[in-house]
Design a protein around this motif. Structure first.
Motif, PDB file in Angstrom:
ATOM      1  N   VAL A 104       0.846  -1.287   0.073  1.00 22.12           N
ATOM      2  CA  VAL A 104      -0.164  -0.010   0.037  1.00 22.12           C
ATOM      3  C   VAL A 104       0.873   1.222   0.141  1.00 22.12           C
ATOM      4  CG1 VAL A 104      -1.813   1.409   1.508  1.00 22.12           C
ATOM      5  CG2 VAL A 104      -1.985  -1.299   0.956  1.00 22.12           C
ATOM      6  N   PHE A 105       1.865   1.301   0.598  1.00 15.91           N
ATOM      7  CA  PHE A 105       2.841   2.668   0.818  1.00 15.91           C
ATOM      8  C   PHE A 105       3.606   2.516  -0.394  1.00 15.91           C
ATOM      9  CE2 PHE A 105       6.809   4.404   2.581  1.00 15.91           C
ATOM     10  CZ  PHE A 105       6.116   5.764   2.944  1.00 15.91           C
ATOM     11  N   VAL A 106       4.093   1.540  -1.123  1.00 14.17           N
ATOM     12  CA  VAL A 106       4.594   1.696  -2.387  1.00 14.17           C
ATOM     13  C   VAL A 106       3.698   2.210  -3.372  1.00 14.17           C
ATOM     14  CG1 VAL A 106       5.900   0.487  -4.184  1.00 14.17           C
ATOM     15  CG2 VAL A 106       6.582  -0.146  -1.830  1.00 14.17           C
ATOM     16  N   GLN A 107       2.587   1.694  -3.389  1.00 17.02           N
ATOM     17  CA  GLN A 107       1.498   2.180  -4.253  1.00 17.02           C
ATOM     18  C   GLN A 107       1.053   3.805  -4.213  1.00 17.02           C
ATOM     19  OE1 GLN A 107       0.079   1.033  -6.828  1.00 17.02           O
ATOM     20  NE2 GLN A 107      -1.014   2.859  -7.232  1.00 17.02           N
ATOM     21  N   LEU A 108       1.334   4.118  -2.893  1.00 19.26           N
ATOM     22  CA  LEU A 108       0.999   5.586  -2.446  1.00 19.26           C
ATOM     23  C   LEU A 108       2.230   6.431  -3.082  1.00 19.26           C
ATOM     24  CD1 LEU A 108      -0.672   7.819  -0.855  1.00 19.26           C
ATOM     25  CD2 LEU A 108       0.758   7.104   1.199  1.00 19.26           C
ATOM     26  N   LEU A 109       3.367   5.834  -2.709  1.00 20.50           N
ATOM     27  CA  LEU A 109       4.533   6.689  -3.300  1.00 20.50           C
ATOM     28  C   LEU A 109       4.532   6.500  -4.829  1.00 20.50           C
ATOM     29  CD1 LEU A 109       7.267   5.143  -0.909  1.00 20.50           C
ATOM     30  CD2 LEU A 109       6.412   7.628  -0.854  1.00 20.50           C
ATOM     31  N   SER A 110       4.111   5.513  -5.429  1.00 19.08           N
ATOM     32  CA  SER A 110       4.042   5.840  -6.823  1.00 19.08           C
ATOM     33  C   SER A 110       3.082   6.675  -7.378  1.00 19.08           C
ATOM     34  CB  SER A 110       3.500   4.295  -7.488  1.00 19.08           C
ATOM     35  OG  SER A 110       3.179   4.127  -8.943  1.00 19.08           O
ATOM     36  N   GLU A 111       1.832   6.970  -6.739  1.00 20.52           N
ATOM     37  CA  GLU A 111       0.963   7.721  -7.083  1.00 20.52           C
ATOM     38  C   GLU A 111       1.602   9.244  -6.995  1.00 20.52           C
ATOM     39  OE1 GLU A 111      -2.342   6.632  -4.774  1.00 20.52           O
ATOM     40  OE2 GLU A 111      -2.741   5.100  -5.793  1.00 20.52           O
ATOM     41  N   MET A 112       2.478   9.329  -5.877  1.00 19.13           N
ATOM     42  CA  MET A 112       3.264  10.660  -5.600  1.00 19.13           C
ATOM     43  C   MET A 112       4.260  10.922  -6.642  1.00 19.13           C
ATOM     44  SD  MET A 112       3.408  10.692  -1.586  1.00 19.13           S
ATOM     45  CE  MET A 112       1.940  11.308  -0.640  1.00 19.13           C
TER      46      MET A 112
END
Length: 184
Positions: free
Chosen positions: A17-25
């Motif tokens: 989830v955190f890696v996905q969030l970072l990707s979105e950023m």
């Protein structure tokens, strides 16, 4: 599913989830984050294992590390360190060091003497009993640590050591350049 497997599964979900969030950023590379996470997980597991192993011991792991540090100092230069030097080398607060030293002194494992160059300060050294305690327990401890990495081949251990040393040097250079920037 075991508690360890459940925790690991939860950890992997949080990571994803955190890696996905970072990707979105817009953050695509997370190598630094992944290395930090893995090093911290290994450190936590190591501390848990050793804490469990030391549970039966009359001295705590931080106290044992102090004894080992004093033995190393004894072998290098004469064996005495100030509480401040011990606190710095073990990355502990002075009040924490004081409590550990008091407990070790009560058990007869260390001795305090007044610093001849600064009569307000103390120098700490191993007592004979402390020296014997470390000489007896250190080989057992090192053998146990070797068992913990027993699933790695000699080549893997050597490579991991080299890579971690390289990472450590890189971090130290960054710290040095960062402190130079703030001093200007």
């Amino acid at each position: 599913m075991t508690s360890t497997a459940t925790n690991q599964s939860q950890s992997e979900k949080h990571r994803a989830v955190f890696v996905q969030l970072l990707s979105e950023m817009g953050v695509g590379q997370t190598h630094g984050l992944e290395l930090l996470r893995l090093v911290k997980r290994c450190d936590g597991a190591y501390d848990n294992i050793l804490g469990e192993q030391m549970r039966q011991s009359p001295i705590s792991m931080p106290q044992w590390r102090l004894l080992v540090r004093l033995l190393a100092e004894e072998q290098m230069a004469g064996g005495c360190l100030s509480p401040t030097e011990l606190a710095r080398s073990q990355r502990l607060r002075k009040n924490t060091i004081s409590a550990h030293l008091r407990a070790l002194e009560e058990r007869g494992l260390i001795e305090r003497e007044i610093d001849p160059y600064d009569l307000r300060a103390f120098r700490i050294q191993l007592s004979e009993e402390g020296r014997q305690t470390v000489r007896h327990t250190l080989p057992v401890h090192i053998n146990f640590l070797n068992e913990l990495v027993g699933e790695l081949t000699e080549a893997e251990i050597e490579q991991l050591e080299q890579l971690l040393e390289k990472l450590h040097r890189s971090l130290l250079r960054w710290v040095a350049s960062s402190s130079n920037d703030t001093n200007e």
